[in-house]
Enzyme design. Structure first.
Site, PDB file in Angstrom:
ATOM      1  N   SER A 131       0.827  -1.209   0.000  1.00 19.12           N
ATOM      2  CA  SER A 131       0.000   0.000   0.000  1.00 19.12           C
ATOM      3  C   SER A 131       0.856   1.252   0.000  1.00 19.12           C
ATOM      4  O   SER A 131       1.953   1.268   0.547  1.00 19.12           O
ATOM      5  CB  SER A 131      -0.906   0.029   1.231  1.00 19.12           C
ATOM      6  OG  SER A 131      -1.595   1.253   1.262  1.00 19.12           O
ATOM      7  N   LYS A 186      -4.515  -6.513   4.093  1.00 17.86           N
ATOM      8  CA  LYS A 186      -4.535  -5.414   3.115  1.00 17.86           C
ATOM      9  C   LYS A 186      -5.979  -5.044   2.776  1.00 17.86           C
ATOM     10  O   LYS A 186      -6.313  -3.865   2.617  1.00 17.86           O
ATOM     11  CB  LYS A 186      -3.770  -5.822   1.847  1.00 17.86           C
ATOM     12  CG  LYS A 186      -3.883  -4.838   0.677  1.00 17.86           C
ATOM     13  CD  LYS A 186      -3.320  -3.477   1.054  1.00 17.86           C
ATOM     14  CE  LYS A 186      -3.174  -2.466  -0.051  1.00 17.86           C
ATOM     15  NZ  LYS A 186      -4.045  -2.434  -1.169  1.00 17.86           N
ATOM     16  N   HIS A 189      -7.283  -3.030   5.574  1.00 18.01           N
ATOM     17  CA  HIS A 189      -6.674  -1.691   5.418  1.00 18.01           C
ATOM     18  C   HIS A 189      -7.509  -0.848   4.446  1.00 18.01           C
ATOM     19  O   HIS A 189      -7.845   0.300   4.729  1.00 18.01           O
ATOM     20  CB  HIS A 189      -5.232  -1.821   4.916  1.00 18.01           C
ATOM     21  CG  HIS A 189      -4.665  -0.552   4.354  1.00 18.01           C
ATOM     22  ND1 HIS A 189      -4.983  -0.097   3.085  1.00 18.01           N
ATOM     23  CD2 HIS A 189      -3.834   0.364   4.884  1.00 18.01           C
ATOM     24  CE1 HIS A 189      -4.368   1.054   2.864  1.00 18.01           C
ATOM     25  NE2 HIS A 189      -3.657   1.353   3.941  1.00 18.01           N
ATOM     26  N   ASN A 190      -7.862  -1.427   3.330  1.00 18.85           N
ATOM     27  CA  ASN A 190      -8.634  -0.663   2.339  1.00 18.85           C
ATOM     28  C   ASN A 190     -10.026  -0.325   2.859  1.00 18.85           C
ATOM     29  O   ASN A 190     -10.534   0.771   2.602  1.00 18.85           O
ATOM     30  CB  ASN A 190      -8.743  -1.438   1.028  1.00 18.85           C
ATOM     31  CG  ASN A 190      -7.439  -1.454   0.259  1.00 18.85           C
ATOM     32  OD1 ASN A 190      -6.365  -1.294   0.838  1.00 18.85           O
ATOM     33  ND2 ASN A 190      -7.512  -1.638  -1.041  1.00 18.85           N
ATOM     34  N   GLU A 193      -9.662   2.500   5.111  1.00 24.20           N
ATOM     35  CA  GLU A 193      -9.438   3.686   4.264  1.00 24.20           C
ATOM     36  C   GLU A 193     -10.797   4.256   3.794  1.00 24.20           C
ATOM     37  O   GLU A 193     -11.013   5.473   3.835  1.00 24.20           O
ATOM     38  CB  GLU A 193      -8.565   3.259   3.090  1.00 24.20           C
ATOM     39  CG  GLU A 193      -8.200   4.328   2.104  1.00 24.20           C
ATOM     40  CD  GLU A 193      -7.400   3.725   0.939  1.00 24.20           C
ATOM     41  OE1 GLU A 193      -6.461   2.945   1.184  1.00 24.20           O
ATOM     42  OE2 GLU A 193      -7.729   4.044  -0.217  1.00 24.20           O
TER      43      GLU A 193
END
Ligand code: 2AM
Length: 487
Positions: A131, A186, A189-190, A193
């Protein structure tokens, strides 16, 4: 054949791939590169890679032959069937102990499948989140690798060298866990976000629509917020966005942008995963649906002329106080979002038999990636204090922060509701906070309803847990309880 010289190979020279290669080379590694359309290899060699320790290859055979053993090949192609196609091409050319790494935005079940299938052939597979966008890939991304743990010692020196660094020299890269754990982290994480961005947009909506703040005033507010507990990359770029004017018209650029959003799917996957695991991820879900609602632009425009809102005067309270309240609402909601995200990772680790250390994940997200922030340092400290923490809100620091910010948060929620301004993420976060801290919820009634129409049975407050009862509510239909009706 010449002696192999390259430390690692990389397939897929789109911008992320190219930047990772340059980053690796910059840290002293010799990199062999290949791309399906081989003219791209030549362009790269003649351009950005000129004069560097980068070996251009025109076939996968050439790439494999140029690598030191155990061979390490990073695949940076489009997620999905392209990854399988590249793996199928490479696998017959490799030897047991060689390592394949997928650095794309792959859905984690694919990574789990590939890790297992390649293990059968003696090949070590890693699926890693990367990222930080193009800039991060070049200057230091956050790297979240998972898969076959035997591969990690070989890849670690390269990955930790190229990763972003925080607190002096601590790399934002560590082993996440087996199988699809890296890509799962990940994905979360997105999702986070999505939540962070939606919260910022709600704060903007309140200040803009309610207080009438224009781009200059917003620039100032976000500049100040970036020096407090909200200090983060996303607040910083938001400040800069408010400072940017359209070169042609001179108007704030943000005012000229159409209010409909797209999405690529990682937010949606995160929400689906939360539903499957039974973990409330309400804030990220609202952020995903807010994008869906934004996409219904024509419907919204029509409805705006039909559906009436509250007849409330413009904001009459203390403006400075309200700006501070919005900061508190944003901050408290952000704590909720991360609490939910980390709870999801804990549940997935349990479900899959993976070990995912939440503190280590927080550290990987501290730098390099889109959600990087000072706040993640506080989360790392919370999990260092108690690695088995059930919920981030229960950590003494975050408990105190929620206590400190909740009066502003509640004021913002009521002002937004009474003025008809939608704040789905902030208000659902508050509902989760109030739900989580309730020792008694109205679910007793829900259980009565389920038992009434479907004989689903219930437990009683005056009996031990695990004893199930059924009432014949209507006097009809007998007393048989349903035992096979659980969805
Ligand atoms: P290309 O330049 O030959 O299209 C991003 O699209 C990257 O993925 C590009 O480097 C692209 O190669 C590569 N890619 C996409 N599909 C692929 C496939 N099926 N096999 C190999 N590389 C592929």
């Amino acid at each position: 054949m010449a002696t192999p010289t390259a430390d690692i190979g990389l397939i897929g020279l789109a911008v992320m791939g190219e930047n990772l290669v340059l980053n690796m080379e910059d840290h002293g590694f010799t990199v062999a590169v290949f791309n399906r359309t081989t003219s791209r290899v030549d362009e790269f060699l003649a351009g950005r890679a000129k004069g560097k320790k980068i070996v251009g290859c025109h076939s996968v055979e050439e790439l494999v032959a140029s690598l030191k053993r155990p061979r390490k090949i990073m695949i940076m192609v489009k997620a999905g069937s392209a990854v399988d196609a590249v793996i199928d091409q490479l696998a017959p050319l490799l030897e047991p102990g060689d390592i394949l790494i997928d650095g794309g935005n792959t859905h984690h079940p694919d990574t789990t499948r590939r890790t297992r299938a390649l293990k059968e052939k003696g090949l070590l597979f890693i699926g890693t989140g990367v990222s930080g966008g193009e800039e991060g890939a070049l200057r230091g991304p956050s790297i979240m690798p998972g898969g076959n743990p035997d591969a990690w010692p070989h890849v670690k020196p390269i990955f930790q060298a190229i990763a972003a660094k925080v607190d002096g020299n601590v790399p934002c890269c560590d082993w996440v866990g087996p199988e699809g754990a890296g890509h799962f982290v990940k994905m979360v994480h997105n999702g986070i976000e999505y939540g962070d961005m939606q919260l910022i947009c709600e704060a903007y909506h309140l200040l803009h629509a309610l207080l009438g703040f224009g781009a200059d005033a917003l620039h100032e507010v976000f500049d100040r917020w970036n020096r407090g507990p909200l200090d983060s990359y996303l607040i910083e770029i938001t400040r800069d966005i408010f400072g940017y004017r359209d070169p042609e018209s001179g108007q704030p650029m943000v005012d000229l942008i159409l209010d409909t959003a797209g999405q690529k799917g990682t937010g949606k996957w995160t929400v689906i995963s939360s539903a499957e695991l039974g973990v409330p991820l309400t804030l990220i879900a609202e952020a995903v649906y807010a994008r869906c609602l934004s996409a219904l632009k024509e419907e919204r425009v029509r409805a705006s002329g039909i559906l009436k809102g509250p007849a409330v005067e413009s904001f009459s309270g203390n403006v400075q106080q309200f700006v501070d309240d919005v900061e508190m609402a944003l901050y408290a909601s952000k704590i909720i979002s991360y609490a939910q995200g980390f709870a999801l990772m804990r549940a997935m680790a349990r479900e899959s038999g993976w070990t995912i250390e939440n503190g280590s994940v927080a550290l990987m997200w501290r730098g390099g990636c889109i959600i990087r922030s000072a706040f993640l340092g506080k989360i790392k400290e919370a999990f260092d204090r108690n690695p088995a923490l059930d919920n981030l809100m229960l950590d003494p620091y975050f408990q105190g922060e929620l206590e400190r910010s909740q009066s502003g948060w509640r004021r913002v929620a009521s002002v937004a509701v009474s003025h008809g301004i939608p704040i789905p993420a902030m208000s659902s976060a508050l509902a989760y906070y109030d739900g989580y801290r309730s020792d008694r919820l109205p679910t007793n009634l829900l259980q009565a309803q389920r038992d009434y129409f479907g004989a689903h049975t219930y437990e009683r407050t005056d009996r031990p847990r695990g004893e199930f009862f059924h009432t014949n509510w209507t006097g009809r239909g007998g007393t048989t309880a349903s035992t096979t009706y659980n969805a």
